[in-house]
Every structure is written in structure tokens, then in C-alpha cells.
Scaffold this motif. Structure first.
Motif, mmCIF file in Angstrom:
data_model
loop_
_atom_site.group_PDB
_atom_site.id
_atom_site.type_symbol
_atom_site.label_atom_id
_atom_site.label_comp_id
_atom_site.label_asym_id
_atom_site.label_seq_id
_atom_site.Cartn_x
_atom_site.Cartn_y
_atom_site.Cartn_z
ATOM 1 N N ILE A 284 76.992 -3.518 -2.595
ATOM 2 C CA ILE A 284 75.794 -3.253 -1.803
ATOM 3 C C ILE A 284 76.053 -3.569 -0.331
ATOM 4 C CG2 ILE A 284 73.404 -3.933 -1.411
ATOM 5 C CD1 ILE A 284 73.141 -4.412 -4.395
ATOM 6 N N PHE A 285 76.679 -4.721 -0.056
ATOM 7 C CA PHE A 285 76.951 -5.112 1.322
ATOM 8 C C PHE A 285 77.904 -4.122 1.987
ATOM 9 C CE2 PHE A 285 79.277 -7.645 4.530
ATOM 10 C CZ PHE A 285 78.209 -8.018 5.328
ATOM 11 N N SER A 286 78.966 -3.739 1.292
ATOM 12 C CA SER A 286 79.920 -2.767 1.842
ATOM 13 C C SER A 286 79.238 -1.422 2.068
ATOM 14 C CB SER A 286 81.112 -2.594 0.892
ATOM 15 O OG SER A 286 81.834 -3.790 0.763
ATOM 16 N N GLY A 287 78.435 -0.994 1.097
ATOM 17 C CA GLY A 287 77.741 0.273 1.233
ATOM 18 C C GLY A 287 76.755 0.264 2.385
ATOM 19 N N LEU A 294 77.773 5.117 9.762
ATOM 20 C CA LEU A 294 77.558 6.562 9.806
ATOM 21 C C LEU A 294 76.282 6.920 10.564
ATOM 22 C CD1 LEU A 294 78.552 7.378 6.122
ATOM 23 C CD2 LEU A 294 79.829 8.033 8.174
ATOM 24 N N LEU A 295 75.185 6.235 10.241
ATOM 25 C CA LEU A 295 73.906 6.579 10.858
ATOM 26 C C LEU A 295 73.889 6.233 12.344
ATOM 27 C CD1 LEU A 295 71.156 7.805 10.253
ATOM 28 C CD2 LEU A 295 70.302 5.508 9.768
ATOM 29 N N TYR A 296 74.464 5.073 12.691
ATOM 30 C CA TYR A 296 74.470 4.667 14.098
ATOM 31 C C TYR A 296 75.480 5.479 14.900
ATOM 32 C CZ TYR A 296 71.198 0.802 13.693
ATOM 33 O OH TYR A 296 70.064 0.060 13.547
ATOM 34 N N SER A 297 76.496 6.021 14.255
ATOM 35 C CA SER A 297 77.398 6.947 14.938
ATOM 36 C C SER A 297 76.638 8.202 15.343
ATOM 37 C CB SER A 297 78.575 7.322 14.029
ATOM 38 O OG SER A 297 79.418 6.214 13.810
ATOM 39 N N ALA A 298 75.796 8.676 14.442
ATOM 40 C CA ALA A 298 74.973 9.844 14.765
ATOM 41 C C ALA A 298 74.040 9.547 15.931
ATOM 42 C CB ALA A 298 74.169 10.268 13.531
ATOM 43 N N SER A 360 68.330 13.628 9.810
ATOM 44 C CA SER A 360 69.230 14.775 9.844
ATOM 45 C C SER A 360 68.496 16.034 10.308
ATOM 46 C CB SER A 360 69.830 15.004 8.455
ATOM 47 O OG SER A 360 70.662 16.138 8.440
ATOM 48 N N ILE A 361 67.265 16.194 9.848
ATOM 49 C CA ILE A 361 66.455 17.342 10.292
ATOM 50 C C ILE A 361 66.187 17.245 11.797
ATOM 51 C CG2 ILE A 361 64.203 18.472 10.081
ATOM 52 C CD1 ILE A 361 64.176 17.529 7.141
ATOM 53 N N GLY A 362 65.887 16.031 12.268
ATOM 54 C CA GLY A 362 65.665 15.833 13.693
ATOM 55 C C GLY A 362 66.884 16.193 14.523
ATOM 56 N N LEU A 363 68.068 15.848 14.029
ATOM 57 C CA LEU A 363 69.307 16.178 14.744
ATOM 58 C C LEU A 363 69.553 17.687 14.766
ATOM 59 C CD1 LEU A 363 71.409 13.237 13.330
ATOM 60 C CD2 LEU A 363 70.872 13.579 15.753
ATOM 61 N N VAL A 364 69.218 18.358 13.675
ATOM 62 C CA VAL A 364 69.328 19.825 13.657
ATOM 63 C C VAL A 364 68.366 20.429 14.678
ATOM 64 C CG1 VAL A 364 68.924 21.899 12.275
ATOM 65 C CG2 VAL A 364 70.132 19.953 11.275
ATOM 66 N N VAL A 506 75.265 15.968 9.881
ATOM 67 C CA VAL A 506 76.067 15.810 8.659
ATOM 68 C C VAL A 506 76.340 14.329 8.389
ATOM 69 C CG1 VAL A 506 78.307 16.284 7.603
ATOM 70 C CG2 VAL A 506 77.112 18.086 8.856
ATOM 71 N N LEU A 507 76.618 13.552 9.443
ATOM 72 C CA LEU A 507 76.839 12.113 9.270
ATOM 73 C C LEU A 507 75.602 11.446 8.669
ATOM 74 C CD1 LEU A 507 78.699 11.053 12.553
ATOM 75 C CD2 LEU A 507 79.666 11.382 10.271
ATOM 76 N N ALA A 508 74.425 11.855 9.140
ATOM 77 C CA ALA A 508 73.188 11.296 8.583
ATOM 78 C C ALA A 508 73.041 11.648 7.111
ATOM 79 C CB ALA A 508 71.987 11.800 9.379
ATOM 80 N N LEU A 509 73.385 12.875 6.753
ATOM 81 C CA LEU A 509 73.328 13.288 5.348
ATOM 82 C C LEU A 509 74.294 12.468 4.489
ATOM 83 C CD1 LEU A 509 73.160 17.186 5.685
ATOM 84 C CD2 LEU A 509 71.310 15.642 4.988
ATOM 85 N N VAL A 510 75.492 12.230 5.016
ATOM 86 C CA VAL A 510 76.485 11.446 4.265
ATOM 87 C C VAL A 510 75.993 10.011 4.103
ATOM 88 C CG1 VAL A 510 78.853 10.577 4.257
ATOM 89 C CG2 VAL A 510 78.395 12.911 5.005
ATOM 90 N N SER A 511 75.320 9.471 5.128
ATOM 91 C CA SER A 511 74.790 8.111 5.004
ATOM 92 C C SER A 511 73.747 8.043 3.884
ATOM 93 C CB SER A 511 74.199 7.638 6.336
ATOM 94 O OG SER A 511 72.995 8.315 6.639
#
Length: 519
Positions: A284-287, A294-298, A360-364, A506-511
Motif C-alpha cells: 500500500i505504501f509503495s503503491g 504519477l499524478l504529481y508529474s501530470a 484526466s478528463i480535465g487534462l484532455v 495518460v499519467l493520471a489514468l495510470v495512477s
């Protein structure tokens, strides 16, 4: 670049320690004044500097790589040293280290304002990062050790609320200063705040030390992580002017990876490590930390590139560009409590899946606008949706990070997650800049060739590609030809911006996928 999303992991490292001070109402008020204004310095600086970047690029004749370093030099030292900053406060006094951080940050801000060249500004920004690494963990640590358990939640809520408000004012105030005074004035904002904070600290705030903390600091680990991250960021930024396969770039990448490997080796064997690697045995911690990265990279891509789009392409004033970011920050603040209720109702996992999907929708939607159109029909809907997505995620993420480890390691876990969020911004700016420059150069070359521009003019523009929209059109070109070239340059940037926003989506979707598999 300072994080605009405030959550308990912004505390850095907070070790549980017995309260040593009886917190009266008066004392509590002074502590809140000092910590709110202190943390606001980093918040305002981070959000305001982003709006100042286009003007700064123009005045200092800077390339995109130069502008990247202005952001990355600060982010590098902040991300790498923030855990050390928290530990220093535990060892030598939280008020003392907080005050030293304020002092370093302010002196560096003054040097930023006086800088006459890009190299001077980059060095000053790096020193600012060191000050921020001492300052950022200190504010919430002082609150946590001053207020009783019964008072602490309300105090942290007050701190968080005011910090977000000041962070929201940063772009607007910074934009106004850029437009009416100078980009240099943005850095001078810290001086009056620092004076007030230091006076309040020394006159009204008691000292606190964690007597149970170890007396050794992991300086070797700190040095290795700074060198490793610095080498990787240098390689990525340098690749924009050379290439990813250039021997210098490849050798620096290899060196950086080697240093980070040495850092992990040191952490595994050090009796007092900067990071307890055993915490990552928790799935859980690693995830949660991978999710954060990923999300903060976006988000990092949005905060860095959006001001360039608004100011240099859409024609917004610096003040208007700052104001354009205001709704997103305020919505994140206003919905923070609501997102906390989601955890109690649905648990953390569902909001951590749904939130990134909305983001992710907002980024699109951010990728949709071309050139022109009103703010309310182009960028505002996108930022609104993005803010709702991030708001849905922040509190569940914090709850997950804190709950994934044993209670005695909760402070360290929050500090690691804070460092990961800042590391994400550091790496994303470097990587996405490569994407932007590559797409922009390809688009510009093809559009110029199709338009029949004279080869000599195309060559003059090609050598300026690293300046993106900030490139200078030859003065000999006037009239409709100049307007056409300006439009071509802007359209090329918009295409590159779209690619970055879609990649961030896509990064947000992967997160969201990571959350579904690990939380």
C-alpha cells in the motif's frame, strides 16, 4: 516549484514527541501567525515565479533550458533535502531550524531579484531550495509540538486553509508585479514576510526538541541523492540542446543512476537512514507513493507550461494569467473537507481511482483550446474539472500514506510522500520539456517549409528553437509576413502543449490503475 496542494504530508518529518509547552490562546495565535506566514513564503514564491517565467525569459534572453533550471534548481534541493530539514529540526530545535530556513530563503530571494544573468539566478534559486528544505518541514512540526492533541486538528486546519489562500494569491500578486513593476519584485515579496516571521518567532514562539531523536544525520545519503538527481536532471535538460544519445547525456544519466543506486545501498546499511527502505515492503505504501509520483508529474506539467501558453500564445497579461490559475487553487481548498468525508463513506481506494479519472478528463480539456476564445469557454472548464479531480484525491491519498505504516513511522511516511511529490515535479518538468521542444521543432520546421519562408529566415528561426514562443522574428520581416510567422510559431507551441497535456492525462489514468491494484 512549490506544491500548491496542501496536505499533512507537507509537514516533512514530524516525530511524535510529548508536548513540552502549555499552549495558551495567545501562544497558539502567535505560533499560527509565524507558521502560516513562513509557509506562505514558499507557497507564494512557487506560484508567483511560474507566472514570472515568460517575462524573465525575455529580459534575460533565456532559452527553455535556462528557464527549466530556474525551476529545477529550487526543486532539486527542496526535494532532496526536505527529509534532512525535518530531522535537523528534531535534533537542534524546530524553531531554530525554521528561522535559519527563513533567513536562507530570504537572502537567496534578494539575490534572485538582483541577479544580472541566468547563471546567477540559478545559483540563487538553488540556495532558495536549501532554505525551503529547512523551512517547509518546520511550520507544521512547530504546530504539532505546540498544540495539544485536542487542539491540533483545528490548528492544522487553520494553517492549511490560510496557506492555500496565500498560495492562491501568489499568481495574481506575482502577475501584477511582473506587469506593473518587474519580475524581480516577485522575489522581494519574501522580505516583509520574513521580517514579521522572525520577529514573532524570537519574541513569542517557544523552542522544542525531540529528546528521543538520534544524534546522527544521514549526510552521506543527502549528498548522494542530490548528486544523483542533479546528474539526471542535468542530462535531461542538456538533451534539449544536444540529444538523448549524445555521449555527455548518456554518461550523466549513467552517473546519476549509479549515484542513486549508491544512495539506496547507503540507506539499506545506515543505522540512521534518511529513508527507511523497510517502509516500502508495504504494498500500500509503495503503491501510494507511485500513485503520487504519477499524478504529481501530470500536475507539474500544467503548472510549468500553462503560463507560457496563456501569456505568450493566448496574449494574457501576467496578471490575467495569474488570475486564471486562481479558481483551480481555490476549488482544491474548498473541496478539501468534502474529500475527507469521502474517505469515511467509501474508504480511500474509490476516491483515489475516481479522482485521477476526473483529473484526466480535465487534462484532455486543457489540450482542446487552440488560439483565441474567451477564458470561460476554453481554459476555465478544464481547470475546474482538473481541480475537482485533484480535490477528490488529496485527502484519501494522505490517509492512505499515514495508515500504511505503523504509527511511530507516520511522520517519516508523510515526509517521504512529500519528497516524492516534489521529486515528481522535478522530473516531469525536465522530461516534458524534451517532449515540448521535440514536437515544437518538428511542427515549426514543417509549417515553415510549407509556407515557403525564405531559407535564410528559416535558419534564423531554427537556431532559436530552444526559446520556443520566446524566439525573436528578424526585424526585417514586417506586415502580414510577420503576423503569419508569429501565428505559425504560436500554433507550433499549441500542438506541443497539447501533446504534453494528453500525455499527462495518460499519467493520471495510470495512477488510477495503480490505486486499483495496490490500495
Amino acid at each position: 516549484m512549490a506544491n500548491i496542494i496542501m496536505h499533512p504530508s507537507d509537514a516533512g518529518v514530524i516525530h511524535a514527541a510529548p508536548d513540552t509547552v502549555a499552549c495558551t490562546k495567545t501562544l497558539g495565535r502567535w505560533v499560527l501567525v509565524a507558521t502560516i506566514l513562513g509557509s506562505s513564503m514558499a507557497m507564494i514564491d512557487g506560484t508567483a515565479v511560474n507566472v514570472a517565467l515568460p517575462a524573465l525569459q525575455r529580459d534575460l534572453n533565456a532559452t527553455v533550458a535556462d528557464v527549466q533550471w530556474i525551476v529545477e534548481a529550487y526543486a532539486l534541493f527542496l526535494a532532496a533535502l526536505i527529509l534532512v530539514g525535518g530531522s535537523l529540526g528534531d535534533l537542534f530545535g524546530r524553531k531554530r531550524i525554521f528561522a535559519i530556513g527563513i533567513g536562507i530563503f530570504t537572502v537567496a530571494s534578494i539575490f534572485c531579484g538582483f541577479s544580472q544573468s541566468i547563471s546567477q539566478l540559478i545559483i540563487a534559486r538553488a540556495i532558495q531550495g536549501v532554505g525551503g528544505a529547512l523551512l517547509v518541514p518546520g511550520s507544521l512540526a512547530i504546530i504539532s509540538t505546540t498544540f495539544s492533541k485536542e487542539q491540533r486538528g483545528k490548528a492544522i486546519g487553520t494553517w492549511s486553509g490560510f496557506s492555500v489562500i496565500t498560495g492562491a494569491l501568489g499568481p495574481v500578486l506575482g502577475g501584477w508585479l511582473v506587469e506593473h513593476v518587474s519580475w524581480r519584485a516577485v522575489f522581494y515579496l519574501n522580505i516583509p514576510l520574513a521580517v514579521i516571521v522572525l520577529v514573532v518567532l524570537f519574541l513569542h514562539v517557544p523552542e522544542s526538541v525531540d529528546t528521543e531523536a538520534g544524534r546522527k544525520l544521514d549526510w552521506r545519503g543527502a549528498l548522494l541523492v542530490v548528486i544523483g538527481l542533479g546528474a539526471i536532471v542535468y542530462a535531461l535538460i542538456t538533451s534539449t540542446t544536444l540529444s538523448l544519445l549524445h555521449p555527455l547525456v548518456l554518461s550523466m544519466l549513467a552517473f546519476g543512476v549509479l549515484m542513486l543506486g549508491a544512495f539506496l545501498w547507503n540507506e539499506a546499511r545506515n543505522p540512521t537512514p534518511m529513508i527507511r527502505l523497510s517502509l516500502f515492503r508495504s504494498r500500500i505504501f509503495s503503491g501510494a507513493n507511485l500513485f503520487t509520483f504519477l499524478l504529481y508529474s501530470a500536475m507539474g506539467s500544467v503548472l510549468f507550461f500553462l503560463p507560457f501558453n496563456l501569456i505568450q500564445v493566448q496574449g494574457y497579461s501576467a496578471t490575467a494569467a495569474g488570475a486564471a490559475m486562481l479558481p483551480m487553487i481555490l476549488i482544491i481548498f474548498l473541496l478539501a473537507r468534502w474529500s475527507g468525508g469521502l474517505v469515511g463513506r467509501y474508504g480511500a481506494r474509490l476516491p483515489m481511482i475516481v479522482g485521477p479519472l476526473i483529473a484526466s478528463i480535465g487534462l484532455v480539456l486543457l489540450a482542446r483550446p487552440m488560439i483565441g476564445g474567451t477564458y470561460w469557454t476554453t481554459f476555465f472548464p478544464a481547470l475546474l474539472v482538473l481541480a475537482v479531480g485533484i480535490s477528490t484525491t488529496v485527502t484519501p491519498l494522505t490517509t492512505t500514506v499515514m495508515g500504511a505504516v505503523e504509527s511511530q513511522h507516520a511522520g517519516l511516511a508523510s515526509g517521504i510522500n512529500n519528497a516524492v511529490s516534489r521529486l515528481a515535479a522535478l522530473i516531469s518538468v525536465a522530461v516534458f520539456s524534451i517532449v515540448v521542444l521535440s514536437v515544437f521543432a518538428g511542427q515549426l520546421d514543417s509549417r515553415l517549409s510549407a509556407s515557403g519562408v525564405a531559407p535564410t529566415v528559416q535558419q534564423q528561426l531554427d537556431v532559436q528553437q530552444t526559446r520556443l514562443v520566446g524566439m525573436q522574428i528578424p526585424t526585417a520581416i514586417t506586415g502580414p509576413s510577420r503576423v503569419t510567422l508569429e501565428q505559425t510559431i504560436k500554433e507550433s507551441f499549441v500542438v506541443a502543449f497539447r501533446v504534453v497535456m494528453l500525455t499527462a492525462s495518460v499519467l493520471a489514468l495510470v495512477s488510477a490503475l495503480i490505486a486499483s491494484l495496490t490500495i
